[in-house]
Structure formats: structure tokens, C-alpha cells
Design a protein around this motif. Structure first.
Motif, PDB file in Angstrom:
ATOM      1  N   GLU A   1       0.758  -1.265  -0.215  1.00 13.18           N
ATOM      2  CA  GLU A   1      -0.070   0.005  -0.058  1.00 13.18           C
ATOM      3  C   GLU A   1       1.000   1.368   0.035  1.00 13.18           C
ATOM      4  OE1 GLU A   1      -2.657  -0.432   3.192  1.00 13.18           O
ATOM      5  OE2 GLU A   1      -4.065  -1.823   2.211  1.00 13.18           O
ATOM      6  N   GLY A   2       1.934   1.316  -0.845  1.00 15.96           N
ATOM      7  CA  GLY A   2       2.516   2.241  -1.107  1.00 15.96           C
ATOM      8  C   GLY A   2       3.743   2.851  -0.087  1.00 15.96           C
ATOM      9  N   LYS A   3       3.819   1.680   1.205  1.00 26.93           N
ATOM     10  CA  LYS A   3       4.648   1.872   2.220  1.00 26.93           C
ATOM     11  C   LYS A   3       5.660   0.777   2.263  1.00 26.93           C
ATOM     12  CE  LYS A   3       2.793   5.717   3.807  1.00 26.93           C
ATOM     13  NZ  LYS A   3       3.603   6.952   3.598  1.00 26.93           N
ATOM     14  N   LEU A   4       6.987   1.035   2.958  1.00 20.06           N
ATOM     15  CA  LEU A   4       7.830   0.209   3.090  1.00 20.06           C
ATOM     16  C   LEU A   4       8.528   0.004   4.459  1.00 20.06           C
ATOM     17  CD1 LEU A   4      10.557   1.678   0.401  1.00 20.06           C
ATOM     18  CD2 LEU A   4       8.653   0.073  -0.219  1.00 20.06           C
ATOM     19  N   LEU A   5       8.573  -1.294   4.632  1.00 21.33           N
ATOM     20  CA  LEU A   5       9.174  -1.976   6.022  1.00 21.33           C
ATOM     21  C   LEU A   5      10.363  -2.696   5.646  1.00 21.33           C
ATOM     22  CD1 LEU A   5       8.427  -2.535   9.200  1.00 21.33           C
ATOM     23  CD2 LEU A   5       7.562  -4.590   8.452  1.00 21.33           C
ATOM     24  N   VAL A   6      11.600  -2.458   6.406  1.00 21.47           N
ATOM     25  CA  VAL A   6      12.847  -2.988   6.310  1.00 21.47           C
ATOM     26  C   VAL A   6      13.091  -3.906   7.523  1.00 21.47           C
ATOM     27  CG1 VAL A   6      15.217  -2.312   6.089  1.00 21.47           C
ATOM     28  CG2 VAL A   6      13.742  -1.045   4.940  1.00 21.47           C
ATOM     29  N   VAL A   7      13.461  -4.898   7.085  1.00 20.77           N
ATOM     30  CA  VAL A   7      13.923  -6.011   8.244  1.00 20.77           C
ATOM     31  C   VAL A   7      15.111  -6.263   8.283  1.00 20.77           C
ATOM     32  CG1 VAL A   7      13.730  -8.412   9.214  1.00 20.77           C
ATOM     33  CG2 VAL A   7      11.326  -7.119   8.480  1.00 20.77           C
TER      34      VAL A   7
ATOM     35  N   ILE B   1       9.539   4.629   4.106  1.00 22.44           N
ATOM     36  CA  ILE B   1      10.037   3.765   4.958  1.00 22.44           C
ATOM     37  C   ILE B   1       9.202   4.203   6.269  1.00 22.44           C
ATOM     38  CG2 ILE B   1      11.879   2.650   6.076  1.00 22.44           C
ATOM     39  CD1 ILE B   1      13.593   3.254   3.873  1.00 22.44           C
ATOM     40  N   VAL B   2       8.412   3.044   6.795  1.00 20.89           N
ATOM     41  CA  VAL B   2       7.696   3.329   8.024  1.00 20.89           C
ATOM     42  C   VAL B   2       8.342   2.596   9.474  1.00 20.89           C
ATOM     43  CG1 VAL B   2       5.521   3.300   6.900  1.00 20.89           C
ATOM     44  CG2 VAL B   2       6.227   1.214   7.843  1.00 20.89           C
ATOM     45  N   GLY B   3       9.508   1.894   9.122  1.00 16.56           N
ATOM     46  CA  GLY B   3      10.315   1.494  10.128  1.00 16.56           C
ATOM     47  C   GLY B   3      11.415   0.543   9.806  1.00 16.56           C
ATOM     48  N   ILE B   4      12.213   0.137  10.592  1.00 20.21           N
ATOM     49  CA  ILE B   4      13.265  -0.835  10.301  1.00 20.21           C
ATOM     50  C   ILE B   4      13.343  -1.755  11.624  1.00 20.21           C
ATOM     51  CG2 ILE B   4      15.641  -1.398  10.109  1.00 20.21           C
ATOM     52  CD1 ILE B   4      16.451   1.437   9.093  1.00 20.21           C
ATOM     53  N   VAL B   5      12.744  -3.228  11.146  1.00 24.03           N
ATOM     54  CA  VAL B   5      12.578  -3.902  12.252  1.00 24.03           C
ATOM     55  C   VAL B   5      14.079  -4.713  12.477  1.00 24.03           C
ATOM     56  CG1 VAL B   5      11.774  -6.270  13.009  1.00 24.03           C
ATOM     57  CG2 VAL B   5      10.458  -4.648  12.057  1.00 24.03           C
ATOM     58  N   LEU B   6      14.689  -4.704  13.697  1.00 26.09           N
ATOM     59  CA  LEU B   6      16.025  -5.329  13.912  1.00 26.09           C
ATOM     60  C   LEU B   6      15.818  -6.585  14.878  1.00 26.09           C
ATOM     61  CD1 LEU B   6      18.035  -1.969  14.468  1.00 26.09           C
ATOM     62  CD2 LEU B   6      17.964  -3.210  12.557  1.00 26.09           C
TER      63      LEU B   6
ATOM     64  N   LEU C   1      20.622   5.447   7.821  1.00 25.58           N
ATOM     65  CA  LEU C   1      19.941   6.706   8.724  1.00 25.58           C
ATOM     66  C   LEU C   1      20.798   7.800   8.179  1.00 25.58           C
ATOM     67  CD1 LEU C   1      18.415   4.649   9.932  1.00 25.58           C
ATOM     68  CD2 LEU C   1      18.966   5.638  12.143  1.00 25.58           C
ATOM     69  N   LYS C   2      21.884   7.759   7.711  1.00 24.93           N
ATOM     70  CA  LYS C   2      22.462   9.098   7.115  1.00 24.93           C
ATOM     71  C   LYS C   2      21.759   9.660   5.975  1.00 24.93           C
ATOM     72  CE  LYS C   2      27.220   8.043   8.599  1.00 24.93           C
ATOM     73  NZ  LYS C   2      28.520   7.854   8.114  1.00 24.93           N
ATOM     74  N   GLU C   3      21.121   9.004   5.161  1.00 27.85           N
ATOM     75  CA  GLU C   3      20.186   9.350   4.010  1.00 27.85           C
ATOM     76  C   GLU C   3      18.678   9.770   4.735  1.00 27.85           C
ATOM     77  OE1 GLU C   3      20.274   7.135   0.572  1.00 27.85           O
ATOM     78  OE2 GLU C   3      22.229   6.045   0.975  1.00 27.85           O
ATOM     79  N   ARG C   4      18.225   9.259   5.865  1.00 33.22           N
ATOM     80  CA  ARG C   4      17.142   9.691   6.377  1.00 33.22           C
ATOM     81  C   ARG C   4      17.092   9.346   7.985  1.00 33.22           C
ATOM     82  NH1 ARG C   4      11.081   7.452   6.306  1.00 33.22           N
ATOM     83  NH2 ARG C   4      10.653   8.401   8.139  1.00 33.22           N
ATOM     84  N   PRO C   5      17.655  10.202   8.853  1.00 33.46           N
ATOM     85  CA  PRO C   5      18.069  10.100  10.307  1.00 33.46           C
ATOM     86  C   PRO C   5      16.561   9.482  11.050  1.00 33.46           C
ATOM     87  CG  PRO C   5      18.867  11.852   9.428  1.00 33.46           C
ATOM     88  CD  PRO C   5      18.028  11.718   8.514  1.00 33.46           C
ATOM     89  N   ASP C   6      15.642   9.880  10.712  1.00 36.98           N
ATOM     90  CA  ASP C   6      14.347   9.796  11.505  1.00 36.98           C
ATOM     91  C   ASP C   6      13.604   8.429  11.229  1.00 36.98           C
ATOM     92  OD1 ASP C   6      13.005  10.501   9.077  1.00 36.98           O
ATOM     93  OD2 ASP C   6      11.808  11.784  10.211  1.00 36.98           O
ATOM     94  N   ILE C   7      14.038   7.436  10.418  1.00 42.96           N
ATOM     95  CA  ILE C   7      13.442   6.179  10.372  1.00 42.96           C
ATOM     96  C   ILE C   7      13.394   5.527  11.762  1.00 42.96           C
ATOM     97  CG2 ILE C   7      13.539   4.106   9.064  1.00 42.96           C
ATOM     98  CD1 ILE C   7      15.001   5.084   7.082  1.00 42.96           C
ATOM     99  N   PRO C   8      12.302   5.123  12.010  1.00 39.70           N
ATOM    100  CA  PRO C   8      12.029   4.388  13.304  1.00 39.70           C
ATOM    101  C   PRO C   8      12.815   3.237  13.501  1.00 39.70           C
ATOM    102  CG  PRO C   8       9.770   5.222  12.569  1.00 39.70           C
ATOM    103  CD  PRO C   8      10.814   5.389  11.575  1.00 39.70           C
TER     104      PRO C   8
ATOM    105  N   HIS D   1       2.703  -4.433  17.141  1.00 41.13           N
ATOM    106  CA  HIS D   1       2.870  -2.973  16.954  1.00 41.13           C
ATOM    107  C   HIS D   1       2.529  -2.739  15.466  1.00 41.13           C
ATOM    108  CE1 HIS D   1       5.073   0.867  16.681  1.00 41.13           C
ATOM    109  NE2 HIS D   1       5.576   0.330  15.443  1.00 41.13           N
ATOM    110  N   ARG D   2       1.907  -1.509  15.119  1.00 36.84           N
ATOM    111  CA  ARG D   2       1.422  -1.068  13.970  1.00 36.84           C
ATOM    112  C   ARG D   2       2.660  -0.201  13.505  1.00 36.84           C
ATOM    113  NH1 ARG D   2      -2.269  -3.720  10.879  1.00 36.84           N
ATOM    114  NH2 ARG D   2      -2.719  -2.632   9.190  1.00 36.84           N
ATOM    115  N   ALA D   3       2.981  -0.559  12.081  1.00 41.77           N
ATOM    116  CA  ALA D   3       3.816   0.435  11.283  1.00 41.77           C
ATOM    117  C   ALA D   3       3.439   0.641  10.037  1.00 41.77           C
ATOM    118  CB  ALA D   3       5.288  -0.223  11.154  1.00 41.77           C
ATOM    119  N   GLY D   4       2.522   1.553   9.917  1.00 47.62           N
ATOM    120  CA  GLY D   4       1.846   1.853   8.533  1.00 47.62           C
ATOM    121  C   GLY D   4       0.824   0.863   8.430  1.00 47.62           C
ATOM    122  N   PRO D   5       0.710   0.207   7.169  1.00 51.24           N
ATOM    123  CA  PRO D   5      -0.252  -0.638   6.664  1.00 51.24           C
ATOM    124  C   PRO D   5       0.513  -2.081   7.337  1.00 51.24           C
ATOM    125  CG  PRO D   5       1.242  -0.433   4.966  1.00 51.24           C
ATOM    126  CD  PRO D   5       1.685   0.833   5.983  1.00 51.24           C
ATOM    127  N   PHE D   6       1.589  -2.340   8.027  1.00 53.02           N
ATOM    128  CA  PHE D   6       2.141  -3.452   8.301  1.00 53.02           C
ATOM    129  C   PHE D   6       1.599  -3.680   9.943  1.00 53.02           C
ATOM    130  CE2 PHE D   6       5.037  -1.660   5.178  1.00 53.02           C
ATOM    131  CZ  PHE D   6       4.831  -2.620   4.194  1.00 53.02           C
TER     132      PHE D   6
END
Length: 560
Positions: A41-47, A78-83, A98-105, A138-143
Motif C-alpha cells: 500500500e505504498g509504504k516500505l518496511l525494512v527487516v 519507510i515506516v520502520g526498520i525491524v532489527l 540513517l545518514k540518508e534519512r535519520p528519523d526512520i524508526p 505493533h502497527r507500522a503503517g499498513p504492516f
């Protein structure tokens, strides 16, 4: 099993409405650099976003990153990075993203977030973190995310279930099924079973040990062998381990304490990580056991234990410098080195080189090959089969492993009853689309190796590495040619300048003759670059034929 050559894949089509796209950008076909992008749905989640450590054929490289090209113009989505856990091959690339976008959760467990926060502090980045534990949702955008406790070689590891309108995906992260872990935190198979009852549409599973039969040995089974080393070593004990391997270091601390030894941590990353683990309660250190290294220098050798990095043969790590006698710690005959780790594929030569150097110093080496002092942190074939039978997924996508590991894992899934057409073998950059309950490989995006060389990121190319290998193996030859600009013929004899290549005047006289003839026969030379290439190629062919060597050759043309 469904497998298509990446060479035949094109850019993926637009994702159908309600579909889920899974794009591994690292970790498939290699041990490390783990990163997977989920699009819905137009959003990205990174694992995960990890690094890969260089091999011998990549000289001068510090680490290797996933390729962010395919998401660079969508960073805002990007709605978040799951580690999933705190090992470098899963978190080491986060500072560069994060140097390219520091506020990614950043979403992870307490220890994982502590490790990545400390790392980001070094990069002067203050992250936005979201603390989760096993069983949390936890809800991260559509995920919709749900976290599952898994056992690994580092505490606080998590698997993650990802719910979307397209279906349910379960990603194991790195895991094993140790039934007697040191921290008593087992992989939650009941949670896996509940997700299986709900219906897992796509199961991403750790493949690292898929070729190993049976079950991975329990961490507790190592205690007697480690205790034996500490009980019998006559002088100092130097333990080399990953700086994040808290379980193994806890066993070392317990053995040292039981045998009346003091311990010092050596190396910045080891000191930092063990301090974090102690402060958060993941490492139990008896009062007075760990002391400053300088204090140990005045103690009897049989009361000393040093814990350092370098178990993978890293040239700048403490153990390698001790082996090369360039460290302030000087090893002597009678000292014992305990290598408390497995060999990461590609590091074998470096590790054996260090073992040989230490042996020449009279040091006793204890490692996985001659004593039961280390076990893997990954599920073996028996554990993977167990998981497939519990979860009973519709589709399987093996991850985290070299090609042989991915295929072995895929075969295990098929043997448990998963339809072979629904077991997908993918590569870094392949896109897998889950649409209307059906998963398939839909295309490919750019996912090359991004090299970090000092402060330079992404500037080193494969051509650069070829030049470095040529310099390393054959040296360098510079050919200085003074040429008549009107005729493109030599105005003066060639000058040859060599570095790391045997300078034989006779051979270079013949090379000069070859260049002279080539210039005379050349029908058309339009540019200076063409002229320099002709000279360099002619000298290269001659030296290869005569010397059977391929130095790096540079031609410099000066107008007469």
C-alpha cells in the motif's frame, strides 16, 4: 522448487492493489549483509540492515553494505526498520541508511536497540527507537507486526510476523532451538504453532545450517570443555570471540571466576558491548572479577584471562596483532588462546594463518576443531524440519545463507510436504510478490555490493578491486612515452618505472620494440587515451607472455 536465473529477470511490474512485495537486498547467496524490504500500500518496511565482511579478494575494504539504490527515492515511505537481533550482519548497515534519512524508526528488543544506539552515537546520529518484546504487537503503517521469542547466540533475538491485506508472513531472523539455553529463553514454538494455525502464507527461514543434519548442540554442553581449559592452562588464557557473543563470554567469565582468574576486556568494541550487556543485566559479572588491563600486567600469568576480538582473522583486531607481535600484549610459550567462534565462510585462510603464527610462538590453540568450545547459533536441518511441520506454511522463501544453504533449506521444506512449486529460491535483488494468496518471483532490482573503504562509501567499484589485486599480485609498471604529436611515433626511448615488479632491462628493451612496432602499424589514433591504451595493452601482452604476470600498467604520454 521455483527458481529463475537472475540474469533473465527484468524490472518488476507495478505491484497489484493489495499485494505485498518482498525484496531481499542482502543475505541471499552470502553469509551477512542481511536486509529485506517489504512493500505494501505504498509504504516500505525494512527487516534488518547488516554488513558483510570482506574476503581476501577484496583488499582495502572495511565492510560491504546492501545496495539502497532501489529504495533511495522512496526513503520517505519507510515506516520502520525491524532489527531481529544485535549482530553486525543484521545492524551494521543501519548508520549508512540513517545518514540518508535519520528519523526512520528503529524497532527492536532492549539489547538490540542498546547496541545500535551506541553504534549510531559514533556516527553522531540520535535514532528514533521503538522498544518491543516477545508477544508484543505493533502497527507500522499498513504492516501489523507481532514479535516471537527465538533463541540465538545473542540474547533478546526476535522473529517477526508481518500481517497485511495480502496475507501473513513469518520471518525467523537468525534462530535455533536450543532446549537448554544459558538464559533459559527458548524459541517459542507454541507461538509459531499459533501463527501456523492462523495460516502463514510465506515463511522466511534461516538457512545457514540447513546442510547440517540433526540438532544444534546446546550452549550448556560447552561448559565442561571450557572449564577444562581454565583448569589446566598453565599461564595466561586469551579468549577471542565476537564482541556481541554475550552467552559465550558469560561462560568464560564463569570459568575464570571458578578458577581464581581475573578478566580484562581488550578492544574498543569488546569493552563497549560488554559494558552495555552488564548494565542491562544480560551479563552477570561477579564483583571484582573484571579489572582494567593495566592491573592484570602485574598479576601472575596463571591468574590472567584476556577477552578480545579477532576470531575471524581480522587483520586489525587484537588477536591478529598479538599473532604478528605488533600488540602491546606479547604472547609467550605456555599461553593458551581459546577461539570461541565458528569460521565464517571466506575467512578460513586468515584464521589458519593466525593459528600458525600463534603456534610458532609456542601458544596452545583451543578451537572448535579440537575441543567442544563453540556451537553454532543457527538451526540445523532437524530443527528446520520441526519448524516446517509446526508452521505448515503455504509458501517458503529460504533466506540467510549461501546458494547451497538456500537449496538445502528448500529441499527440507519440500520433504515436509510444502508444494515444490511454492518453495521459492531467490537471489539478492529478486522481487517476490504475494498476491491473492500466491507468491512468485516477479522481477529484479539493483542489489550490488556497496563497498565501504575508510570514509568512502560506494565509490570503490569491481574495477578498483581488480586494480588492487593486480597491484597486490603483480606490482605496477608505469610506461613514460615521449611522442611526436604529428606522427604519433616515439621521439625518445621509452622509460619504464616499476613498483613490486622485477625490472629486467632486457625484457623491457623487447617491450619497447613491441610498442615501437605497434605505433608504426597503427592506422588511426584519434585521442591521447587511445594512444595510452595502445601502449599499455602492448606492454601488458608482452609481459604476460614472457613473465606470465599481469602487473597494473599505466601509460603516460608526453608530447615531444
Amino acid at each position: 522448487m521455483s527458481s529463475r536465473s537472475s540474469r533473465t529477470l527484468k524490472a518488476p511490474p507495478s505491484l497489484p492493489s493489495g499485494g505485498l512485495r518482498i525484496t531481499p537486498l542482502g543475505g541471499l547467496g552470502e553469509i551477512g549483509r542481511n536486509m529485506t524490504v517489504f512493500e505494501h500500500e505504498g509504504k516500505l518496511l525494512v527487516v534488518d540492515c547488516g554488513v558483510l565482511f570482506p574476503e581476501e579478494h577484496q583488499p582495502g575494504i572495511d565492510v560491504i553494505l546492501p545496495d539502497f539504490t532501489s529504495i533511495r527515492d522512496r526513503l520517505k515511505d519507510i515506516v520502520g526498520i525491524v532489527l531481529t537481533h544485535g549482530h553486525e550482519d543484521h545492524i551494521g548497515g543501519v548508520p549508512y541508511l540513517l545518514k540518508e534519512r535519520p528519523d526512520i524508526p528503529l524497532i527492536g528488543s532492549r539489547l538490540t536497540l542498546a547496541f545500535i544506539t551506541a553504534k549510531l552515537t559514533e556516527h553522531k546520529i540520535k535514532p528514533k527507537t521503538i522498544h518491543v518484546e516477545a508477544e508484543d504487537k505493533h502497527r507500522a503503517g499498513p504492516f501489523g507486526l507481532e514479535f516471537v521469542a527465538v533463541n540465538h547466540s545473542i540474547p533478546d533475538s526476535l522473529a517477526v510476523a508481518i500481517r497485511t491485506r495480502a496475507g501473513l508472513v513469518l520471518h525467523t531472523g537468525d534462530f535455533k532451538m536450543d532446549q537448554f539455553p544459558l538464559d533459559d529463553r527458548i524459541t517459542d514454538l507454541r507461538h509459531f504453532a499459533r501463527l501456523g494455525e492462523e495460516g502463514v502464507d510465506l515463511f522466511l527461514t534461516d538457512s545457514t545450517n540447513a546442510e547440517v543434519p540433526g540438532f544444534t548442540v546446546s550452549e550448556r554442553d560447552l561448559t565442561p570443555a571450557i572449564d577444562q581449559v581454565f583448569a589446566t592452562a598453565p599461564k595466561r588464557i586469551i579468549v577471542s570471540s565476537f564482541a556481541s557473543h554475550i552467552h559465550r563470554i558469560q561462560q568464560v567469565l564463569d570459568a575464570a571466576h571458578a578458577n581464581g582468574r581475573k578478566v580484562a576486556f581488550v578492544g574498543r568494541s569488546m569493552v563497549k558491548n560488554m559494558g552495555i550487556a552488564r548494565d542491562l543485566g544480560y551479563l552477570n559479572i561477579p564483583r571484582g572479577l573484571v579489572v582494567d588491563f593495566k592491573k592484570l600486567q602485574s598479576m601472575p600469568d596463571n591468574k590472567v584471562t584476556l577477552v578480545c576480538t579477532g576470531s575471524q582473522g581480522e587483520p586489525m583486531a587484537a588477536l591478529a596483532r598479538m599473532a604478528n607481535e605488533t600488540h602491546q600484549i606479547k604472547l609467550d610459550a605456555g599461553d593458551t588462546v581459546l577461539l570461541a567462534s565458528s569460521m565464517v565462510p571466506g575467512n578460513e585462510n586468515a584464521i589458519y594463518g593466525i593459528i600458525n603464527k600463534l603456534t610458532d610462538l609456542g601458544v596452545t590453540i583451543v578451537h572448535k576443531g579440537n575441543a567442544k568450545v563453540h556451537v553454532s547459533g543457527h538451526a540445523s536441518a532437524g530443527e528446520l524440519v520441526y519448524c516446517y511441520n509446526i508452521v505448515q506454511p503455504t509458501h517458503v522463501l529460504p533466506v540467510h545463507g549461501e546458494s547451497k544453504h538456500l537449496h538445502a533449506n528448500a529441499e527440507l521444506a519440500v520433504r515436509t510436504g510444502v508444494d515444490s512449486d511454492k518453495v521459492l529460491i531467490a537471489a539478492d535483488g529478486n522481487t517476490v510478490d504475494l498476491v491473492n494468496g500466491k507468491a512468485r518471483v516477479s522481477g529484479r532490482v539493483e542489489a550490488g555490493l556497496v563497498y565501504v573503504d575508510g570514509h568512502t562509501v560506494g565509490k570503490v567499484t569491481e574495477e578498483t578491486l581488480v586494480e588492487r589485486r593486480l597491484l597486490q599480485e603483480g606490482g605496477a609498471v608505469t610506461v613514460v612515452a615521449i611522442v611526436d604529436p604529428d606522427t604519433n611515433l616515439l621521439a625518445e626511448p621509452l622509460e619504464f618505472i616499476t613498483k613490486g615488479f622485477i625490472h629486467d632491462e632486457h625484457i623491457f628493451d623487447r617491450a619497447a620494440e613491441k610498442v615501437k612496432n605497434a605505433l608504426a602499424k597503427a592506422s588511426k589514433i584519434d585521442t591521447l587515451e587511445d594512444l595510452e591504451k595502445l601502449i599499455a595493452d602492448t606492454v601488458a601482452r608482452h609481459l604476460d607472455r614472457v613473465y606470465r604476470r599481469s602487473p597494473l600498467i599505466t601509460a603516460v604520454v608526453v608530447d615531444a
